[in-house]
Design an enzyme around this catalytic site. Structure first.
Site: not given
Ligand code: NAD
Length: 500
Positions: A174, A227, A282
């Site tokens: 997903k 996130s 990140c």
């Molecule tokens: P996000 O949390 O908005 O989305 C991540 C995934 O979760 C997506 O597939 C999204 O569709 C899904 N999602 C969004 N809202 C949801 C909900 N309410 N319930 C269930 N699923 C949901 O993250 P983003 O904005 O796509 O990515 C950026 C974030 O990812 C930043 O916080 C970054 O630091 C983090 N990140 C972390 C790493 C790591 O390894 N620690 C690596 C890359 C990015």
């Protein structure tokens, strides 16, 4: 390109049936370039069913043949890495060279996955009691879910999919609804590489799709990156439903600068790691912690012209250092944090909010200039939260001890770096700091694919890292067999060399 994106289930593209769709932007122009279907529960369940059917056959496929599929997949992705990077840059907004890096770092994990026969080997103890042997084997889990963020549309899906499939699992991916193009193409290439239909499915969507994956008993494990609030929800819900979950979250990485550091290196490192990919990484270093006011003053003086000189424009313009932010909504969020920093009393030395892209025809893109804050304090919300934009914050520290305490005290613990020529100080920092990935004179300490990736504290929930041997551990379970035979050779002689 198809502007009406659906799902990829059982080896075929299928249109969405939920009636819900999201926009996929071209952040460089600000235009909607495609729409993507948001899967309803029943569509996700259909993908899980196809994956379950594929698992029965794929898990029984000899590991050497699974490795061969990975070798072919690697060749196919390498063969079209430029077109993948172009698609990625046009949906995410990172510049083309950086998008090539995104594909390349994903391929590193596929390289690792090509060696899967070695990692699937179990243990064997001969004659643990008279006539009794004891051995263990690694078994794949079944259907596993991979849920990925927008910011590495090639690398992070490949982190999960490469290891999971090589181990013999079937995957429902997903991806982020903001950048679905590359994950869909990767799934097509996996089938072309020889993985049976249903071994890699892609369902696009939002919370409904994710929650279905978290709750369905046929899904045995969930690998998530995104996130922190969502990572926490994924971990809590997935584990409550009896699943194995690794959920990587947000970050706020600090770069400690000791007075003996090489200033040229420090400035280059900060400019690249805070502003590369418009700060949407990140493992970016958006917080600099110089020790002593003299060093802080000198650092600010050198950073200002470099930030003002950043070339910011369309992601496919090879002259640009960085492109736009991913969406207008994200642009507004980053701007909100800059506004907040000002309200909280930090000193906004360079303000990127009013940046206007000079390239004609791109005026509606989601561009933001680089911003620099000085005199940020740990009490400020704009320091505690992840901003995820082209914003560098300076927290001045009076002593090295005060500087190195900051990353340990912060709620996030993904990465951190120290710049110094003092080996003892660096060694002590690496040993003691409460953060998962540490750089010594290295601004973005992302481990290579044969090591493992994972932060600490609010940056990761669950206890098994991504890729490397930890990835194999995550996507397999161990079976241990205690065996006693009455003895005797069964069957006749065979004069050909045994092959897989
Ligand atoms: P996000 O949390 O908005 O989305 C991540 C995934 O979760 C997506 O597939 C999204 O569709 C899904 N999602 C969004 N809202 C949801 C909900 N309410 N319930 C269930 N699923 C949901 O993250 P983003 O904005 O796509 O990515 C950026 C974030 O990812 C930043 O916080 C970054 O630091 C983090 N990140 C972390 C790493 C790591 O390894 N620690 C690596 C890359 C990015």
């Amino acid at each position: 390109m198809n502007t009406d994106l659906g799902h990829f289930i059982g080896g075929h593209h299928v249109a969405g049936t939920s009636g819900r769709r999201g926009d996929v932007f071209n952040p460089s122009t600000g235009e909607v370039q495609a729409t993507v279907a948001f899967a309803a529960r029943a569509e996700v369940e259909a993908a899980i069913a196809d994956a379950e059917t594929a698992f029965a056959h794929w898990s029984a496929t000899p590991v050497v043949k699974r490795a061969n599929t990975m070798f072919r997949f690697r060749e196919l992705v390498m063969g079209e890495q430029e077109s993948l990077a172009r698609m990625l840059a046009s949906q995410h907004g990172k510049v083309f060279a950086d998008a090539m890096g995104d594909v390349r770092r994903g391929l590193d994990v596929i390289d690792f996955a090509c060696g899967i026969p070695h990692f699937m080997k179990g243990e064997y103890s001969n004659n643990v009691s008279t006539g009794i042997d004891l051995y263990s084997m690694r078994k794949p889990l079944g259907v596993v879910a991979a849920i990925t963020p927008f910011n590495f549309p090639a690398m992070i899906p490949m982190w999960m999919v490469g290891v999971a499939i090589a181990c013999g699992n079937a995957v429902v991916l997903k991806p982020s609804e903001k950048t679905p193009g590359v994950p869909l193409r990767l799934a097509e290439l996996m089938v072309e590489a020889g993985a049976p239909e249903g071994v890699l499915n892609v369902v696009n969507g939002d919370k409904e799709a994710v929650d279905t994956l978290l709750e369905d008993p046929r899904v045995k494990a969930v690998s998530f990156v995104g996130s922190t609030d969502i990572a926490r929800h994924v971990y809590a819900t997935g584990t409550a439903h009896g699943k194995r979950v690794q959920a990587m979250g947000g970050a706020k990485n600090h770069m400690i600068v000791l007075p003996d550091a090489d200033m040229d290196q420090v400035v280059d490192a900060l400019i690249g790691s805070a502003f590369g990919s418009a700060g949407e990484r990140c493992m970016a270093n958006p917080v600099a912690v110089p020790v002593g006011d003299d060093l802080a003053d000198a650092l600010v003086e050198r950073l200002v012209p470099r930030i003002q000189a950043l070339k910011i424009g369309p992601s496919l313009d090879a002259e640009m250092d960085l492109g736009p932010l991913v969406t207008d909504a994200h642009w507004q969020r980053v701007k909100g944090y800059i506004d907040l920093g000002v309200e909280e009393g930090a000193e906004l030395v360079v303000d990127g909010r009013d940046y206007r892209v000079p390239t004609q025809g791109y005026e509606k893109g989601f561009y933001m200039g680089g911003s620099l804050f000085d005199r940020v304090t740990p009490a400020m919300t704009s320091y505690q939260d992840e901003i995820f934009g082209p914003v560098l914050q300076i927290v001045r520290a009076a002593t090295p001890e005060a500087a190195v305490r900051l990353p340990s005290a912060h709620r996030y613990g993904n990465g951190t770096s120290i710049f110094t020529n003092d080996g003892d100080a660096a060694r002590e920092f690496a040993d003691k700091v409460e953060v998962g990935m540490v750089g010594i004179n290295v601004p973005i300490p992302v481990p290579l694919a044969f090591h493992t990736f994972g932060g600490w504290k609010a940056s990761a929930f669950g206890d098994i890292n991504q890729h490397g041997e930890a990835g194999v551990r995550f996507f397999t379970k161990t079976k241990t067999v205690t065996s006693r035979w009455p003895g005797g050779i069964r069957g006749g002689a065979d004069f050909t060399i045994p092959t897989a």
